[in-house]
Scaffold this motif. Structure first.
Motif, PDB file in Angstrom:
ATOM      1  N   GLU A  47       0.080   8.239   0.229  1.00 52.70           N
ATOM      2  CA  GLU A  47      -1.244   8.588  -0.297  1.00 52.70           C
ATOM      3  C   GLU A  47      -2.337   8.239   0.710  1.00 52.70           C
ATOM      4  N   PHE A  48      -2.218   7.063   1.330  1.00 49.21           N
ATOM      5  CA  PHE A  48      -3.203   6.611   2.309  1.00 49.21           C
ATOM      6  C   PHE A  48      -2.604   6.799   3.699  1.00 49.21           C
ATOM      7  N   GLU A  79      -5.652  -0.280   2.306  1.00 47.66           N
ATOM      8  CA  GLU A  79      -5.672   1.189   2.191  1.00 47.66           C
ATOM      9  C   GLU A  79      -6.415   1.815   3.374  1.00 47.66           C
ATOM     10  N   ALA A  91      -8.765   7.912  -1.164  1.00 47.92           N
ATOM     11  CA  ALA A  91      -7.853   8.221  -0.055  1.00 47.92           C
ATOM     12  C   ALA A  91      -8.422   9.340   0.811  1.00 47.92           C
ATOM     13  N   ALA A 133      -0.448  -1.432   8.886  1.00 47.93           N
ATOM     14  CA  ALA A 133      -0.199  -1.086   7.486  1.00 47.93           C
ATOM     15  C   ALA A 133       1.265  -0.736   7.232  1.00 47.93           C
ATOM     16  N   LEU A 183      -7.219  -4.791  -1.997  1.00 52.40           N
ATOM     17  CA  LEU A 183      -6.247  -3.766  -1.636  1.00 52.40           C
ATOM     18  C   LEU A 183      -6.880  -2.649  -0.813  1.00 52.40           C
ATOM     19  N   VAL A 184      -8.165  -2.390  -1.033  1.00 51.68           N
ATOM     20  CA  VAL A 184      -8.832  -1.292  -0.335  1.00 51.68           C
ATOM     21  C   VAL A 184      -8.868  -1.527   1.178  1.00 51.68           C
ATOM     22  N   ALA A 188      -4.112   1.673   6.365  1.00 51.61           N
ATOM     23  CA  ALA A 188      -3.069   2.692   6.239  1.00 51.61           C
ATOM     24  C   ALA A 188      -3.605   4.081   6.563  1.00 51.61           C
ATOM     25  N   SER A 189      -4.902   4.275   6.331  1.00 47.39           N
ATOM     26  CA  SER A 189      -5.529   5.566   6.609  1.00 47.39           C
ATOM     27  C   SER A 189      -5.912   5.721   8.075  1.00 47.39           C
ATOM     28  N   VAL A 239       0.847  -1.187   0.000  1.00 49.79           N
ATOM     29  CA  VAL A 239       0.000   0.000   0.000  1.00 49.79           C
ATOM     30  C   VAL A 239       0.885   1.240   0.000  1.00 49.79           C
ATOM     31  N   ASP A 240       0.379   2.311  -0.583  1.00 49.18           N
ATOM     32  CA  ASP A 240       1.085   3.588  -0.594  1.00 49.18           C
ATOM     33  C   ASP A 240       0.845   4.294   0.735  1.00 49.18           C
TER      34      ASP A 240
END
Length: 376
Positions: free
Chosen positions: A183-184, A289, A265, A351, A285-286, A292-293, A179-180
């Motif tokens: 961004e997240f 994400e 995001a 994450a 993947l969400v 990660a958020s 995961v980014d």
């Protein structure tokens, strides 16, 4: 090292494509040479030095013929460039030649026998084509996996599906998607951007809503028992039965259908919890994400990424069809803001262990292990 990636797309807007984009990006950053055998490629990879051999099938529909032509043409190209590369990395059935590594994002043999697949199609012609497409890919994938020295599964459920097809355990490893983390990230976004209420807890659901696979129907049913919660739904509503279902269930005034969005995001940062009890998902993947958020996750065991969701950062339901259990899980988070905050902090910590850099590092270790292996 000279790395060749074989896949349909190496782009950020596609799940499998984004994984390969990140692998290519990290390989180039390390000074490796990258060859992409693909239909679509992000321009910035070429600017960074990647070489692209484009395979654009002349036949686009039906998709079954497109897949067959793509694989036929990549195989011909690989026979020409095999001596130029150290690692040949394919994704599913995209290559009919021996190769070092194949990443399995989806196992058609498991999907062929899934009750969820059977419920996805309506009409005899569509049902026949979907069965044929899945059956052909199941057979082709097995051929591809057996020509790889090693197969990487993107989740433990995918690994189990691969082993069920007869692949030996030593032939299969698990490398979760990444995961980014930039961004997240945790934060707060004003909900007025999307016309969402600020005065009550907000749950977010993201996924295709034209069929029942993502299980929005159970989420809407559970929402009836959580009166203090508002639900935002991201997904194309054209042809979707769910706005009408929300109306019939009496929850339409607490559900905002936002259509397809490219600002997930930001929506995650505007949300208090993420709800995704999909009936069949090899990874999703969400979910990562959302973690990660810094958002607590309510999901189901049928989701591949659920293995990353610990009791400290979310709830994993044993049965995605259990609306009562889902409503209890959502209500526990709605009624306890400190719990949501604690889970959000832990979600971000989880994450951090699965960023793109960590995923890429896991693949590079496999590349080093396989670099001296003969694939002739």
């Amino acid at each position: 090292m000279k790395l060749a990636l074989v896949t349909h797309n190496v782009i950020r807007g596609d799940g499998q494509g984004r994984v390969n984009y990140q692998l290519a990006r990290h390989a180039l950053a390390r000074g490796h040479e990258v060859l992409l055998l693909a239909d679509q490629v992000e321009p910035d990879l070429l600017e960074r030095g990647a070489r692209w051999l484009r395979i654009h099938p002349r036949v686009q529909k039906p998709h079954l013929l497109k897949v067959a032509e793509f694989t036929q043409r990549t195989s011909a190209l690989v026979r020409r460039v095999r001596d130029e590369v150290d690692i040949l990395h394919a994704n599913g059935y995209v290559l009919d030649e021996p190769h070092h590594l194949n990443t399995s994002h989806f196992v058609h043999a498991a999907w062929l026998h899934s009750s969820v697949r059977a419920s996805e199609v309506t009409g005899r012609l569509q049902s026949t084509y979907q069965w044929l497409y899945t059956a052909a890919n199941a057979r082709w994938e097995q051929r591809a996996y057996r020509q790889a020295r090693l197969v990487a599964a993107v989740s433990e459920p995918v690994r189990a599906d691969l082993l069920a097809t007869g692949l030996p355990p030593e032939h299969v490893v698990t490398v979760p998607n990444g995961v980014d983390l930039e961004e997240f990230r945790p934060g707060r976004e004003p909900r007025a951007t999307w016309g969402l209420p600020e005065d009550r807890p907000l749950a977010l659901f993201v996924g295709g809503i034209r069929t029942g696979r993502k299980n929005l129907d159970t989420v809407l049913a559970a929402l009836r028992e959580v009166p203090g919660l508002h639900l935002a739904v991201v997904g194309d509503v054209r042809g979707s039965p769910f706005p009408a279902l929300a109306d019939r269930l009496g929850v339409a005034d607490r559900v905002s259908f936002l259509g397809f969005r490219d600002d997930v995001a930001r929506l995650l940062r505007a949300s208090d919890l993420f709800v995704f009890p999909s009936r069949y998902e090899t990874f999703a993947l969400v979910v990562l994400e959302a973690l990660a958020s810094g958002v607590p996750v309510v999901t189901a065991r049928s989701v591949g990424a659920a293995s990353l969701v610990t009791p400290e950062c979310g709830v994993v339901l044993p049965n995605p069809e259990d609306a009562a259990a889902l409503s209890r899980a959502m209500r526990s988070l709605v009624e306890d803001a400190p719990l949501r905050e604690r889970m959000g902090l832990r979600a971000r910590e989880v994450a951090r262990e699965h960023g793109w850099a960590q995923m890429a590092e896991a693949y590079f270790r496999l590349y080093e292990r396989l670099a001296d292996s003969s694939i002739r």
